[in-house]
Write a protein that holds these residues in place. Structure first.
Motif, PDB file in Angstrom:
ATOM      1  N   ASP A 281       0.851  -1.190   0.000  1.00 43.63           N
ATOM      2  CA  ASP A 281       0.000   0.000   0.000  1.00 43.63           C
ATOM      3  C   ASP A 281       0.887   1.240   0.000  1.00 43.63           C
ATOM      4  O   ASP A 281       1.611   1.499   0.958  1.00 43.63           O
ATOM      5  CB  ASP A 281      -0.904  -0.013   1.232  1.00 43.63           C
ATOM      6  N   LYS A 282       0.817   2.022  -1.099  1.00 44.81           N
ATOM      7  CA  LYS A 282       1.675   3.204  -1.232  1.00 44.81           C
ATOM      8  C   LYS A 282       0.839   4.474  -1.284  1.00 44.81           C
ATOM      9  O   LYS A 282       1.261   5.484  -1.862  1.00 44.81           O
ATOM     10  CB  LYS A 282       2.531   3.075  -2.500  1.00 44.81           C
ATOM     11  N   SER A 283      -0.368   4.425  -0.678  1.00 48.27           N
ATOM     12  CA  SER A 283      -1.243   5.600  -0.723  1.00 48.27           C
ATOM     13  C   SER A 283      -0.619   6.796  -0.013  1.00 48.27           C
ATOM     14  O   SER A 283      -0.870   7.941  -0.368  1.00 48.27           O
ATOM     15  CB  SER A 283      -2.598   5.258  -0.082  1.00 48.27           C
ATOM     16  N   SER A 284       0.234   6.528   0.978  1.00 47.34           N
ATOM     17  CA  SER A 284       0.889   7.623   1.698  1.00 47.34           C
ATOM     18  C   SER A 284       2.156   8.096   0.993  1.00 47.34           C
ATOM     19  O   SER A 284       2.808   9.035   1.434  1.00 47.34           O
ATOM     20  CB  SER A 284       1.239   7.172   3.121  1.00 47.34           C
ATOM     21  N   GLY A 285       2.514   7.422  -0.103  1.00 51.35           N
ATOM     22  CA  GLY A 285       3.724   7.801  -0.826  1.00 51.35           C
ATOM     23  C   GLY A 285       4.992   7.270  -0.217  1.00 51.35           C
ATOM     24  O   GLY A 285       6.082   7.710  -0.575  1.00 51.35           O
ATOM     25  N   SER A 286       4.882   6.328   0.715  1.00 50.25           N
ATOM     26  CA  SER A 286       6.067   5.781   1.374  1.00 50.25           C
ATOM     27  C   SER A 286       5.872   4.289   1.629  1.00 50.25           C
ATOM     28  O   SER A 286       4.752   3.771   1.593  1.00 50.25           O
ATOM     29  CB  SER A 286       6.349   6.508   2.685  1.00 50.25           C
ATOM     30  N   VAL A 287       6.992   3.608   1.903  1.00 44.85           N
ATOM     31  CA  VAL A 287       7.008   2.159   2.132  1.00 44.85           C
ATOM     32  C   VAL A 287       7.863   1.882   3.360  1.00 44.85           C
ATOM     33  O   VAL A 287       8.984   2.395   3.464  1.00 44.85           O
ATOM     34  CB  VAL A 287       7.584   1.416   0.905  1.00 44.85           C
TER      35      VAL A 287
ATOM     36  N   GLN B 184      16.163  -3.397  17.859  1.00 44.17           N
ATOM     37  CA  GLN B 184      16.261  -2.144  18.599  1.00 44.17           C
ATOM     38  C   GLN B 184      16.333  -0.933  17.681  1.00 44.17           C
ATOM     39  O   GLN B 184      16.108   0.184  18.104  1.00 44.17           O
ATOM     40  CB  GLN B 184      17.495  -2.179  19.508  1.00 44.17           C
ATOM     41  N   TYR B 185      16.648  -1.140  16.384  1.00 44.71           N
ATOM     42  CA  TYR B 185      16.762  -0.018  15.463  1.00 44.71           C
ATOM     43  C   TYR B 185      15.368   0.432  15.021  1.00 44.71           C
ATOM     44  O   TYR B 185      14.479  -0.390  14.810  1.00 44.71           O
ATOM     45  CB  TYR B 185      17.577  -0.430  14.232  1.00 44.71           C
ATOM     46  N   PRO B 186      15.125   1.723  14.878  1.00 47.93           N
ATOM     47  CA  PRO B 186      13.809   2.194  14.442  1.00 47.93           C
ATOM     48  C   PRO B 186      13.539   1.768  13.004  1.00 47.93           C
ATOM     49  O   PRO B 186      14.457   1.597  12.203  1.00 47.93           O
ATOM     50  CB  PRO B 186      13.938   3.717  14.559  1.00 47.93           C
ATOM     51  N   GLU B 187      12.260   1.600  12.699  1.00 49.91           N
ATOM     52  CA  GLU B 187      11.880   1.200  11.355  1.00 49.91           C
ATOM     53  C   GLU B 187      12.210   2.303  10.360  1.00 49.91           C
ATOM     54  O   GLU B 187      11.937   3.476  10.602  1.00 49.91           O
ATOM     55  CB  GLU B 187      10.386   0.888  11.287  1.00 49.91           C
ATOM     56  N   LYS B 188      12.755   1.893   9.232  1.00 51.54           N
ATOM     57  CA  LYS B 188      13.096   2.856   8.181  1.00 51.54           C
ATOM     58  C   LYS B 188      11.934   2.936   7.202  1.00 51.54           C
ATOM     59  O   LYS B 188      11.321   1.929   6.854  1.00 51.54           O
ATOM     60  CB  LYS B 188      14.370   2.421   7.466  1.00 51.54           C
ATOM     61  N   VAL B 189      11.634   4.144   6.751  1.00 49.16           N
ATOM     62  CA  VAL B 189      10.552   4.381   5.808  1.00 49.16           C
ATOM     63  C   VAL B 189      11.148   4.950   4.526  1.00 49.16           C
ATOM     64  O   VAL B 189      11.913   5.924   4.563  1.00 49.16           O
ATOM     65  CB  VAL B 189       9.496   5.344   6.386  1.00 49.16           C
ATOM     66  N   TYR B 190      10.813   4.319   3.389  1.00 54.16           N
ATOM     67  CA  TYR B 190      11.273   4.793   2.083  1.00 54.16           C
ATOM     68  C   TYR B 190      10.181   5.640   1.440  1.00 54.16           C
ATOM     69  O   TYR B 190       9.003   5.272   1.446  1.00 54.16           O
ATOM     70  CB  TYR B 190      11.595   3.621   1.154  1.00 54.16           C
ATOM     71  N   LYS B 191      10.579   6.753   0.866  1.00 48.34           N
ATOM     72  CA  LYS B 191       9.647   7.587   0.106  1.00 48.34           C
ATOM     73  C   LYS B 191       9.734   7.197  -1.368  1.00 48.34           C
ATOM     74  O   LYS B 191      10.810   7.186  -1.954  1.00 48.34           O
ATOM     75  CB  LYS B 191       9.996   9.062   0.278  1.00 48.34           C
ATOM     76  N   VAL B 192       8.584   6.849  -1.929  1.00 47.05           N
ATOM     77  CA  VAL B 192       8.551   6.392  -3.317  1.00 47.05           C
ATOM     78  C   VAL B 192       8.905   7.548  -4.243  1.00 47.05           C
ATOM     79  O   VAL B 192       8.378   8.651  -4.103  1.00 47.05           O
ATOM     80  CB  VAL B 192       7.159   5.833  -3.675  1.00 47.05           C
ATOM     81  N   ASN B 193       9.792   7.301  -5.178  1.00 45.26           N
ATOM     82  CA  ASN B 193      10.215   8.314  -6.136  1.00 45.26           C
ATOM     83  C   ASN B 193       9.209   8.384  -7.287  1.00 45.26           C
ATOM     84  O   ASN B 193       9.062   7.425  -8.044  1.00 45.26           O
ATOM     85  CB  ASN B 193      11.601   7.970  -6.683  1.00 45.26           C
ATOM     86  N   PRO B 194       8.487   9.524  -7.437  1.00 40.46           N
ATOM     87  CA  PRO B 194       7.494   9.620  -8.512  1.00 40.46           C
ATOM     88  C   PRO B 194       8.101   9.975  -9.870  1.00 40.46           C
ATOM     89  O   PRO B 194       7.369  10.071 -10.861  1.00 40.46           O
ATOM     90  CB  PRO B 194       6.584  10.753  -8.016  1.00 40.46           C
TER      91      PRO B 194
END
Length: 859
Positions: free
Chosen positions: A647-653, A729-739
């Motif tokens: 689901d990429k509705s927020s523009g991130s993964v 222990q590392y925070p989750e990384k979020v990728y921003k989809v490149n449009p």
């Protein structure tokens, strides 16, 4: 400078000649005076040249004048001579001025040229070093990696073995006329001992015969001793016949004769057979180690083992015994192959009866055991048979388990394993279209062999390339695996495991239970190494580009650009390519090799367009060539498909969601590809692949603060060092989809590489609904799946014609069987499929379909 100096000397000698002509010869009283004059003049002039005196012409002229005054008598002609010398002096002064102007002009021209070079530096073309393929794994066989190879062997140029050149000391008329006969005559002679008698006397075989006889006697209702004796003699006759049918009769004379024949025939249908001399040197050193060498090639053609033996023989390396399927034991050709080193084994066994055939197991095990003990090298194909798809097949474990068991029981102290990669510009044995469209395989016969040979000799198959990987120690590999703990079922998180085949040569039932996983890991490591070192041919590259980027066709210019980019990708990954030169020439050559049945040229609006024949049945053969390149991009393609399923509705993964999807898709396609070596963690390899896509292909927007190349490398290192428990222990990384359009096009291209397989698996899962409450033979089930694929292809819900292929369907059925959805009962050559009791309903089938089908969703 030397040319100018020589020109000056010649000019000065001409000046002396003019002077002697002007001055009367009777002015010189003696020959001595003339000789001394010439010597003095030339010596003086040479000294002046060497010292670089600026006023050279003036000094020389003055010396000539002084010398003349000293030697010539005073008479009436002296004034005339002096006037002449004065004229020469003025002439020399004028020439000096002209030379000064010329030097000044030259200096200005050089300064202008230097300025132009500084401002417009010319492009420097350097010859790129060809990668040396097939080095050992640094994780598993570090000691072997440092042996048998040097910088010299790595830098040697490729060689076409069909272009035999006589040694310099053998340049006589007979040697030149009969060069190939001379070559085979000069080959090193090896002794190839026959071990059949030793096998017959072996205690292991005797015990197997007795065990089988006792079991048969107990199962029968007759209990007298005479019946037991009859059973015993019958089993002994059977064991002798099995041994007779299996044995090799390797002959040095037949090897040499066949080598001479091949020198004459190979050039009829192959333009070249290319090997790396450095790899051959490694094999020579390995042959001197007094350890058995086990050659493990990928299997593409019946020509593979013939050419491997041909190369080894002509480089004075002991030829191996080759495990061949008993389907090749046909009249004449079977005997010929046996004399060239083939020993024949059963390719498939009845799972119910195979495990009880103690006699055959003992004959095979004892025969191989004695061959290794006698010093024979071995060669067999881990894939079992020839690949029908162009991709490496999953390994069969039977023969390797015998080798490992021979090592474990101390029969041999060690063995050197040599993975071998083989590739052709054009497939020699046919295209396997019939089999991929569901038709049964045609058995080899004498007539079909003759027909095939005649067809081959009258065709052009281009170049063949063989890469011998670096030999590595079986002892070292086993020790490394055992010490690392990778062989335990819980050794590596998310490492894919597969069940051994039950219909191959007894599966792994020859070795003990605790060694099965070890055999599986070694086999997969070898197949992975072979796939990585396989050379990419021009036909592979063109077919791959046409099916993934240009299915609707492309102009020559577009193809040249995409081929250039593909070459850069392969070179960046350290892969070798089997072609060179301008991409335009490569494309034209590959189009001619593939032929109009696979690739068509059209002219539209004064522009030449190249189109693939991407419809059945032609696309099956085109896919075969493309699939040599596909494993290199398989993991990247899976990442792209996994992104499409999120689901990429927020523009991130979210990174972890992406990794989980990738691992799930790897699990679905586990019988199609080996995504990493057994000594690696699949999750770490996936994360590294994602990082590479972020940095190089920019499928996500890059945060300069986090995603610099240095930080990506740091994260890779951290993943290797940190424990699984600490990683959370590392925070989750979020990728921003490149449009960006470039990023979207890249994802679309990567996604299309494996989408035909995903379609095959999805429709196979959908068609399992036909099994609800019933059972179907494998042939009937595959026919139903084919019909469903063809119907959806006509409706447009299935996009790729190559999705209609037998191998992906069979692999999908294996996966669903491993997941516990399907059951398969085998008897003789028939396989009966049905759903498990707890899965025998439409809802369970629908859930399985949705699990696979979600990856077909568009971006």
């Amino acid at each position: 400078m030397f040319g100018n100096m020589l020109e000056s000397v010649v000019g000065f000698n001409i000046l002396i000649a003019i002077l002697l002509a002007v001055v009367k010869f009777d002015a010189f009283d003696t020959i001595y005076g003339s000789f001394q004059l010439v010597l003095v003049l030339q010596a003086t002039y040479f000294i002046l040249i060497l010292r670089g005196v600026n006023k050279m012409v003036d000094v020389v002229t003055n010396r000539v004048f002084d010398t003349y005054n000293r030697f010539s008598p005073l008479n009436n002609n002296q004034n005339e001579s002096l006037a002449t010398l004065s004229s020469l002096k003025r002439f020399a002064r004028d020439q000096k001025f002209k030379k000064a102007l010329t030097r000044e002009a030259d200096i200005k021209a050089r300064e202008a040229q230097l300025f132009d070079i500084k401002e417009h530096a010319p492009e420097v073309h350097t010859t790129k070093k060809r990668p040396f393929m097939g080095l050992c794994c640094q994780n598993c066989t570090l000691t072997s990696r440092e042996s048998l190879v040097s910088k010299t062997t790595e830098s040697l140029a490729l060689r076409n073995i069909l272009n035999y050149q006589l040694p310099q000391h053998s340049n006589g008329f007979l040697h030149r006329t009969f060069s190939h006969l001379y070559q085979v005559y000069e080959l090193k002679k090896f002794d190839y001992p026959q071990v059949a008698d030793l096998v017959w006397k072996d205690e292991r075989l005797k015990r197997a015969i007795e065990k089988t006889t006792i079991q048969q006697f107990q199962d029968s209702e007759i209990s007298d001793d005479e019946f037991y004796s009859q059973l015993l003699k019958g089993n002994q006759r059977r064991a002798r016949k099995l041994l007779y049918d299996m044995r090799s009769t390797l002959s040095d004379f037949l090897l040499r004769f066949t080598s001479w024949v091949l020198y004459k025939l190979l050039s009829c249908f192959l333009t070249s057979v290319v090997v790396h001399p450095g790899q051959v040197e490694m094999l020579k050193k390995a042959g001197n180690s007094n350890l058995p060498v086990i050659f493990l090639p990928l299997h593409r053609s019946h020509l593979d083992y013939i050419l491997i033996s041909f190369i080894l023989l002509n480089n004075n390396i002991r030829s191996p015994l080759v495990a061949a399927g008993d389907n090749l034991r046909i009249p004449f050709f079977g005997s010929l192959l046996r004399g060239l080193g083939a020993f024949f084994i059963r390719r498939r066994m009845d799972p119910a009866m195979g495990r009880k055939d103690y006699i055959y197991k003992a004959v095979l095990h004892t025969y191989m055991n004695n061959c290794l003990r006698a010093g024979h090298n071995m060669e067999f194909f881990l894939e079992g048979g020839r690949t029908r798809t162009g991709k490496p097949c999953m390994p069969k474990y039977g023969i390797l388990s015998v080798i490992l068991d021979t090592f474990m029981d101390g029969t041999i102290e060690d063995a050197l394993l040599v993975p071998i990669s083989v590739n052709y510009e054009k497939l020699v044995d046919g295209n396997f279209i019939r089999e991929q469209l569901g038709k049964p395989k045609e058995m080899e016969t004498f007539g079909s062999a003759i027909k095939g040979i005649w067809s081959v000799l009258n065709s052009n198959y281009g170049m063949m390339r063989i890469d011998f990987n670096q030999p590595f120690s079986l002892r070292e590999l086993v020790k490394t695996f055992n010490m690392s703990g990778k062989m335990t079922p819980n050794g590596v998180k998310k490492t894919l495991k597969s069940n051994p085949s039950t219909t191959s040569l007894y599966g792994t039932d020859i070795v003990s239970e605790e060694l099965k996983t070890l055999v599986e890991s070694i086999s997969k490591h070898i197949i992975y190494d072979c796939a990585q070192s396989t050379c990419i041919m021009s036909t592979n590259a063109l077919a791959f580009l046409l099916l993934t980027k240009h299915r609707e066709g492309a102009s020559i210019e577009e193809l040249v650009n995409t081929l250039d980019n593909l070459r850069k990708e392969l070179e960046y990954a350290g892969r070798d390519i089997g072609f060179s030169g301008d991409s335009l020439d490569v494309i034209n050559y590959a189009v001619d090799m593939l032929g109009p049945a696979l690739v068509r040229k059209e002219r539209t609006n004064n522009e030449e367009i190249i189109k693939p024949i991407a419809i059945l049945p032609n696309v099956i053969e085109l896919t075969y060539y493309s699939n040599t390149v596909v494993p290199h991009f398989a993991l990247e393609s899976i990442v792209a498909i996994a992104i499409g399923a999120l689901d990429k509705s927020s523009g991130s993964v979210v990174q972890q969601d992406l990794v989980d999807n990738v691992l799930d898709l790897c699990d679905i396609l586990q019988y199609e590809f080996l995504f990493c070596k057994p000594c690696q963690s699949l999750e770490q390899v996936v994360s590294s692949c994602i990082d590479d896509l972020v940095i190089r292909k920019q499928i996500f927007l890059v945060d300069d603060a986090e995603d610099t190349e240095l930080n990506v490398r740091s994260r890779k290192l951290a993943r290797q060092l940190v424990d699984d428990g600490e990683e959370e222990q590392y925070p989750e990384k979020v990728y921003k989809v490149n449009p960006n359009k470039s990023a979207v096009d890249t994802l679309s291209y990567l996604r299309g590489i494996l989408m035909p397989l995903v379609e095959s698996y999805s429709i196979t899962a959908f068609a399992l609904d036909k099994l609800v409450g019933r059972q179907l033979l494998e042939s009937e089930l595959i026919k139903d799946i084919f019909d469903e694929l063809k119907m959806q292809l006509s409706l447009g819900t299935v996009k790729y014609d190559e999705s209609i292929s037998v191998d992906p369907i069979k692999n999908a059925l294996k996966v669903f069987q491993k997941w516990g959805t399907l059951e398969c009962h085998s008897e003789k050559k028939l396989r009966l499929y049905y759903l498990r009791d707890d899965q025998d309903d439409s809802e369970s089938v629908k859930a399985l379909y949705h699990k696979v089908n979600k990856y077909r969703q568009s971006f």
